[in-house]
Design a protein around this motif. Structure first.
Motif, mmCIF file in Angstrom:
data_model
loop_
_atom_site.group_PDB
_atom_site.id
_atom_site.type_symbol
_atom_site.label_atom_id
_atom_site.label_comp_id
_atom_site.label_asym_id
_atom_site.label_seq_id
_atom_site.Cartn_x
_atom_site.Cartn_y
_atom_site.Cartn_z
ATOM 1 N N GLU A 284 73.665 -100.701 80.824
ATOM 2 C CA GLU A 284 72.919 -99.640 81.503
ATOM 3 C C GLU A 284 72.887 -98.366 80.666
ATOM 4 O OE1 GLU A 284 74.764 -99.328 85.328
ATOM 5 O OE2 GLU A 284 73.938 -101.233 86.007
ATOM 6 N N ALA A 285 73.976 -98.064 79.972
ATOM 7 C CA ALA A 285 74.000 -96.888 79.108
ATOM 8 C C ALA A 285 73.010 -97.041 77.951
ATOM 9 C CB ALA A 285 75.412 -96.651 78.579
ATOM 10 N N THR B 39 70.366 -98.908 77.960
ATOM 11 C CA THR B 39 69.032 -98.829 78.549
ATOM 12 C C THR B 39 68.612 -97.379 78.705
ATOM 13 O OG1 THR B 39 69.419 -100.889 79.759
ATOM 14 C CG2 THR B 39 67.632 -99.495 80.546
ATOM 15 N N LEU B 40 69.506 -96.566 79.229
ATOM 16 C CA LEU B 40 69.200 -95.149 79.416
ATOM 17 C C LEU B 40 68.938 -94.452 78.087
ATOM 18 C CD1 LEU B 40 68.941 -92.779 81.369
ATOM 19 C CD2 LEU B 40 71.388 -92.395 81.072
ATOM 20 N N LEU C 219 65.540 -95.543 76.767
ATOM 21 C CA LEU C 219 64.447 -94.966 77.550
ATOM 22 C C LEU C 219 64.249 -93.488 77.258
ATOM 23 C CD1 LEU C 219 64.969 -96.716 80.988
ATOM 24 C CD2 LEU C 219 63.138 -97.105 79.351
ATOM 25 N N VAL C 220 65.343 -92.756 77.091
ATOM 26 C CA VAL C 220 65.227 -91.328 76.784
ATOM 27 C C VAL C 220 64.609 -91.130 75.405
ATOM 28 C CG1 VAL C 220 66.565 -89.238 76.322
ATOM 29 C CG2 VAL C 220 67.053 -90.592 78.349
ATOM 30 N N SER D 157 58.799 -98.721 78.761
ATOM 31 C CA SER D 157 59.873 -98.586 79.743
ATOM 32 C C SER D 157 60.020 -99.872 80.547
ATOM 33 C CB SER D 157 59.603 -97.419 80.683
ATOM 34 O OG SER D 157 59.628 -96.210 79.975
ATOM 35 N N TYR E 219 63.361 -102.265 80.526
ATOM 36 C CA TYR E 219 64.053 -102.668 81.753
ATOM 37 C C TYR E 219 64.168 -104.188 81.840
ATOM 38 C CZ TYR E 219 64.406 -98.141 84.062
ATOM 39 O OH TYR E 219 64.741 -96.866 84.401
ATOM 40 N N THR F 61 68.113 -105.101 81.627
ATOM 41 C CA THR F 61 68.635 -105.042 82.983
ATOM 42 C C THR F 61 68.370 -106.366 83.689
ATOM 43 O OG1 THR F 61 68.022 -102.708 82.947
ATOM 44 C CG2 THR F 61 68.671 -103.619 85.060
#
Length: 141
Positions: free
Chosen positions: A22-23, A25-26, A29-30, A81, A85, A89
């Motif tokens: 998840e980190a 992924t974030l 995405l950023v 994005s 995901y 994810t």
């Protein structure tokens, strides 16, 4: 620096692997958001400066091409994005696959569509509950 913190600070359990995923992924995405939206911000600033300095109030032709390119990058950001995901994810990937499979069967009525949506929600909830139970078992061990 963030990458090293993510990589080395956790003992690799199922929960921490999910947290690391998840980190990442974030972070991805950023980065995509910044790269794809920064040209639009710069163009807006340049446009204001040009419009204030110019007496004839028209933009050069090349500027219009850059505006089109920036619009394309913003659309690309949204598309990327979704792909990120799906790749990073697992619950999102499972839910997206379920939606696609359900629409392939083409429900005929609104009632069937409602059943498809409620099935997806139940599936997602059960996946989350199973993950939480596994995490509790790992914590007890």
């Amino acid at each position: 620096m963030i990458r090293n913190g993510i990589r080395y600070t956790h003992v690799r359990t199922r929960q921490t692997r999910r947290d690391v995923s998840e980190a990442w992924t974030l972070i991805i995405l950023v980065k995509i958001f910044i790269i794809c939206h920064l040209p639009r911000l710069i163009l807006n600033i340049v446009e204001e400066v040009v419009m204030l300095k110019c007496t004839y109030r028209t933009l050069p032709v090349w500027f219009n091409y850059l505006i089109s390119l920036s619009h394309f990058l913003i659309i690309l950001s949204s598309s990327l994005s979704f792909i990120v995901y799906c790749i990073f994810t697992a619950p999102f990937k499972e839910a997206a696959t379920a939606v696609i499979n359900r629409f392939k069967s083409r429900p005929q009525s609104a009632q069937q569509m409602q059943m498809v949506c409620s099935t997806m929600v139940k599936s997602t909830r059960s996946t989350v509950q199973e993950d939480n139970q596994e995490d509790e078992q790992e914590d007890q061990a």
